[in-house]
Motif scaffolding. Sequence first.
Motif, PDB file in Angstrom:
ATOM      1  N   PHE A  58      19.415  56.289  38.129  1.00 50.36           N
ATOM      2  CA  PHE A  58      20.600  55.631  37.586  1.00 50.36           C
ATOM      3  C   PHE A  58      21.878  56.320  38.063  1.00 50.36           C
ATOM      4  CE2 PHE A  58      17.383  53.934  34.745  1.00 50.36           C
ATOM      5  CZ  PHE A  58      17.793  52.610  34.612  1.00 50.36           C
ATOM      6  N   ILE A  59      21.825  57.650  38.226  1.00 48.74           N
ATOM      7  CA  ILE A  59      22.971  58.357  38.799  1.00 48.74           C
ATOM      8  C   ILE A  59      23.181  57.897  40.236  1.00 48.74           C
ATOM      9  CG2 ILE A  59      23.872  60.615  39.472  1.00 48.74           C
ATOM     10  CD1 ILE A  59      22.301  61.812  37.134  1.00 48.74           C
ATOM     11  N   SER A  60      22.079  57.776  40.966  1.00 48.87           N
ATOM     12  CA  SER A  60      22.136  57.297  42.350  1.00 48.87           C
ATOM     13  C   SER A  60      22.742  55.903  42.414  1.00 48.87           C
ATOM     14  CB  SER A  60      20.730  57.283  42.957  1.00 48.87           C
ATOM     15  OG  SER A  60      20.733  56.652  44.217  1.00 48.87           O
ATOM     16  N   PHE A  61      22.301  55.041  41.510  1.00 48.88           N
ATOM     17  CA  PHE A  61      22.811  53.662  41.489  1.00 48.88           C
ATOM     18  C   PHE A  61      24.328  53.654  41.306  1.00 48.88           C
ATOM     19  CE2 PHE A  61      24.096  49.941  38.985  1.00 48.88           C
ATOM     20  CZ  PHE A  61      23.716  48.923  39.850  1.00 48.88           C
ATOM     21  N   GLY A  62      24.847  54.443  40.366  1.00 50.75           N
ATOM     22  CA  GLY A  62      26.278  54.464  40.110  1.00 50.75           C
ATOM     23  C   GLY A  62      27.074  54.996  41.278  1.00 50.75           C
ATOM     24  N   LEU A  63      26.635  56.114  41.859  1.00 49.16           N
ATOM     25  CA  LEU A  63      27.368  56.728  42.964  1.00 49.16           C
ATOM     26  C   LEU A  63      27.309  55.889  44.231  1.00 49.16           C
ATOM     27  CD1 LEU A  63      26.328  60.477  42.518  1.00 49.16           C
ATOM     28  CD2 LEU A  63      28.587  59.486  42.112  1.00 49.16           C
ATOM     29  N   LEU A  64      26.134  55.368  44.533  1.00 50.92           N
ATOM     30  CA  LEU A  64      25.978  54.590  45.765  1.00 50.92           C
ATOM     31  C   LEU A  64      26.679  53.241  45.657  1.00 50.92           C
ATOM     32  CD1 LEU A  64      24.813  54.345  48.564  1.00 50.92           C
ATOM     33  CD2 LEU A  64      22.627  53.676  47.573  1.00 50.92           C
ATOM     34  N   SER A  65      26.624  52.631  44.490  1.00 50.94           N
ATOM     35  CA  SER A  65      27.221  51.302  44.316  1.00 50.94           C
ATOM     36  C   SER A  65      28.745  51.345  44.329  1.00 50.94           C
ATOM     37  CB  SER A  65      26.759  50.675  43.000  1.00 50.94           C
ATOM     38  OG  SER A  65      25.366  50.476  42.976  1.00 50.94           O
ATOM     39  N   PHE A  66      29.311  52.320  43.624  1.00 51.99           N
ATOM     40  CA  PHE A  66      30.754  52.290  43.377  1.00 51.99           C
ATOM     41  C   PHE A  66      31.506  53.483  43.959  1.00 51.99           C
ATOM     42  CE2 PHE A  66      28.514  50.180  39.826  1.00 51.99           C
ATOM     43  CZ  PHE A  66      28.938  48.884  40.075  1.00 51.99           C
ATOM     44  N   GLY A  67      30.803  54.376  44.650  1.00 54.43           N
ATOM     45  CA  GLY A  67      31.487  55.484  45.320  1.00 54.43           C
ATOM     46  C   GLY A  67      32.389  54.952  46.424  1.00 54.43           C
ATOM     47  N   LYS A  68      33.618  55.406  46.459  1.00 60.14           N
ATOM     48  CA  LYS A  68      34.592  54.855  47.407  1.00 60.14           C
ATOM     49  C   LYS A  68      34.686  55.646  48.709  1.00 60.14           C
ATOM     50  CE  LYS A  68      37.379  52.582  43.886  1.00 60.14           C
ATOM     51  NZ  LYS A  68      38.734  52.366  43.327  1.00 60.14           N
ATOM     52  N   THR A  69      33.945  56.733  48.789  1.00 61.56           N
ATOM     53  CA  THR A  69      33.938  57.524  50.023  1.00 61.56           C
ATOM     54  C   THR A  69      32.498  57.705  50.505  1.00 61.56           C
ATOM     55  OG1 THR A  69      33.732  59.655  48.873  1.00 61.56           O
ATOM     56  CG2 THR A  69      35.975  58.789  49.223  1.00 61.56           C
ATOM     57  N   ILE A  70      32.367  58.035  51.770  1.00 59.20           N
ATOM     58  CA  ILE A  70      31.032  58.286  52.325  1.00 59.20           C
ATOM     59  C   ILE A  70      30.375  59.445  51.591  1.00 59.20           C
ATOM     60  CG2 ILE A  70      29.791  59.158  54.342  1.00 59.20           C
ATOM     61  CD1 ILE A  70      31.449  57.466  56.109  1.00 59.20           C
ATOM     62  N   LEU A  71      31.169  60.464  51.220  1.00 54.85           N
ATOM     63  CA  LEU A  71      30.616  61.626  50.529  1.00 54.85           C
ATOM     64  C   LEU A  71      29.966  61.215  49.213  1.00 54.85           C
ATOM     65  CD1 LEU A  71      30.176  64.651  50.278  1.00 54.85           C
ATOM     66  CD2 LEU A  71      32.460  64.832  49.249  1.00 54.85           C
ATOM     67  N   LEU A  72      30.636  60.367  48.434  1.00 56.36           N
ATOM     68  CA  LEU A  72      30.070  59.915  47.162  1.00 56.36           C
ATOM     69  C   LEU A  72      28.818  59.078  47.391  1.00 56.36           C
ATOM     70  CD1 LEU A  72      33.252  58.995  45.063  1.00 56.36           C
ATOM     71  CD2 LEU A  72      31.658  60.888  44.677  1.00 56.36           C
ATOM     72  N   VAL A  74      26.781  59.334  49.953  1.00 57.65           N
ATOM     73  CA  VAL A  74      25.718  60.256  50.372  1.00 57.65           C
ATOM     74  C   VAL A  74      25.179  61.013  49.164  1.00 57.65           C
ATOM     75  CG1 VAL A  74      25.207  62.336  51.709  1.00 57.65           C
ATOM     76  CG2 VAL A  74      26.517  60.476  52.747  1.00 57.65           C
ATOM     77  N   CYS A  75      26.056  61.365  48.228  1.00 55.86           N
ATOM     78  CA  CYS A  75      25.603  62.010  46.989  1.00 55.86           C
ATOM     79  C   CYS A  75      24.683  61.062  46.219  1.00 55.86           C
ATOM     80  CB  CYS A  75      26.796  62.397  46.121  1.00 55.86           C
ATOM     81  SG  CYS A  75      27.710  63.835  46.723  1.00 55.86           S
ATOM     82  N   GLY A  76      25.047  59.769  46.205  1.00 56.43           N
ATOM     83  CA  GLY A  76      24.190  58.769  45.572  1.00 56.43           C
ATOM     84  C   GLY A  76      22.838  58.710  46.239  1.00 56.43           C
ATOM     85  N   TRP A  77      22.843  58.736  47.563  1.00 55.65           N
ATOM     86  CA  TRP A  77      21.571  58.755  48.299  1.00 55.65           C
ATOM     87  C   TRP A  77      20.767  60.014  47.951  1.00 55.65           C
ATOM     88  CZ3 TRP A  77      19.631  62.483  51.516  1.00 55.65           C
ATOM     89  CH2 TRP A  77      18.446  62.161  52.184  1.00 55.65           C
ATOM     90  N   PHE A  78      21.444  61.150  47.808  1.00 61.30           N
ATOM     91  CA  PHE A  78      20.760  62.403  47.522  1.00 61.30           C
ATOM     92  C   PHE A  78      20.015  62.333  46.195  1.00 61.30           C
ATOM     93  CE2 PHE A  78      20.725  66.760  45.735  1.00 61.30           C
ATOM     94  CZ  PHE A  78      19.919  67.354  46.687  1.00 61.30           C
ATOM     95  N   PHE A  79      20.620  61.703  45.190  1.00 65.61           N
ATOM     96  CA  PHE A  79      19.934  61.555  43.905  1.00 65.61           C
ATOM     97  C   PHE A  79      18.728  60.617  44.038  1.00 65.61           C
ATOM     98  CE2 PHE A  79      23.753  63.404  42.027  1.00 65.61           C
ATOM     99  CZ  PHE A  79      23.181  64.205  41.036  1.00 65.61           C
ATOM    100  N   PHE A  80      18.817  59.663  44.934  1.00 62.04           N
ATOM    101  CA  PHE A  80      17.659  58.803  45.217  1.00 62.04           C
ATOM    102  C   PHE A  80      16.559  59.625  45.881  1.00 62.04           C
ATOM    103  CE2 PHE A  80      15.522  55.584  48.012  1.00 62.04           C
ATOM    104  CZ  PHE A  80      14.920  54.875  46.985  1.00 62.04           C
ATOM    105  N   PHE A  81      16.968  60.538  46.770  1.00 60.80           N
ATOM    106  CA  PHE A  81      16.021  61.448  47.412  1.00 60.80           C
ATOM    107  C   PHE A  81      15.346  62.341  46.365  1.00 60.80           C
ATOM    108  CE2 PHE A  81      15.262  65.724  49.099  1.00 60.80           C
ATOM    109  CZ  PHE A  81      14.366  65.449  50.123  1.00 60.80           C
ATOM    110  N   ILE A  82      16.127  62.813  45.389  1.00 64.88           N
ATOM    111  CA  ILE A  82      15.566  63.633  44.315  1.00 64.88           C
ATOM    112  C   ILE A  82      14.504  62.851  43.556  1.00 64.88           C
ATOM    113  CG2 ILE A  82      16.087  64.681  42.058  1.00 64.88           C
ATOM    114  CD1 ILE A  82      18.755  65.579  43.205  1.00 64.88           C
TER     115      ILE A  82
END
Length: 237
Positions: A58-72, A74-82
């Motif tokens: 769910f953290i991944s979903f929020g960051l990847l969906s609505f993150g406005k920068t590539i860094l955010l 990628v952080c969303g992807w990282f939580f998906f990796f976790i």
Amino acid sequence: MTLKEIYNIAVPEQKQKEERYSIWEILMRPISVLITIPFVGTKVKPTTITKISILSLFISFGLLSFGKTILLKVCGWFFFFIWGMLDGVDGNLARCNDMCSPLGDLWDTMGGYAAMVLMYLSVGIASFYDSNRFVFFAPYWLLILGGFTAVFSIFPRLVMQKKKASQASSEAVKEFSDKSSFGLTKIIALNLISPSGLMQVIVLICIITHTLNLFITCYAFLNFAVMMMSLRKLLKE
């Protein structure tokens, strides 16, 4: 216990057969076993690990969906990796501590279903807001494709579970669920569309290259094709 003994318990022969054609799992499984070691012999429940992994989705979903920068993103992807890593740890721990249970299996299955749905939905939303490198149609179609792809990925699995629950199990159910018997086409599909497979690498590449719209478009067609082939077999008498 030695590392080899822990590995053999955490990843029994049948599990090794199921994963031998999944390139991503072959690479990640040894790492998941190393993460498991500190918990072996403790009172930590596998379902606790599973719940943490679902939270990371769910953290991944929020960051990847609505993150406005590539860094955010990628952080969303990282939580998906976790999630993908912990999805291996909970099973390892259950087998090592002899704590396997139907409830634990249910939690694990729910996590897998949530991963499939949330990943495609988040990529659809992310591609809608992203400055995509290639544009072929109106952005709102990416939201629609994200939703449809999530449905395509989960629907045949729900049909299979219903068929098993109604005691109408057949050779088709075995073919669908037994990864050790997959042929070449199914092996390729397994590596491409499994949320704990190479799809993770592809998503990361698409985030960095601003091509998430290509990802969700291609995966909509791919998952639709897999769904139709699966339903064709599952719905046979």
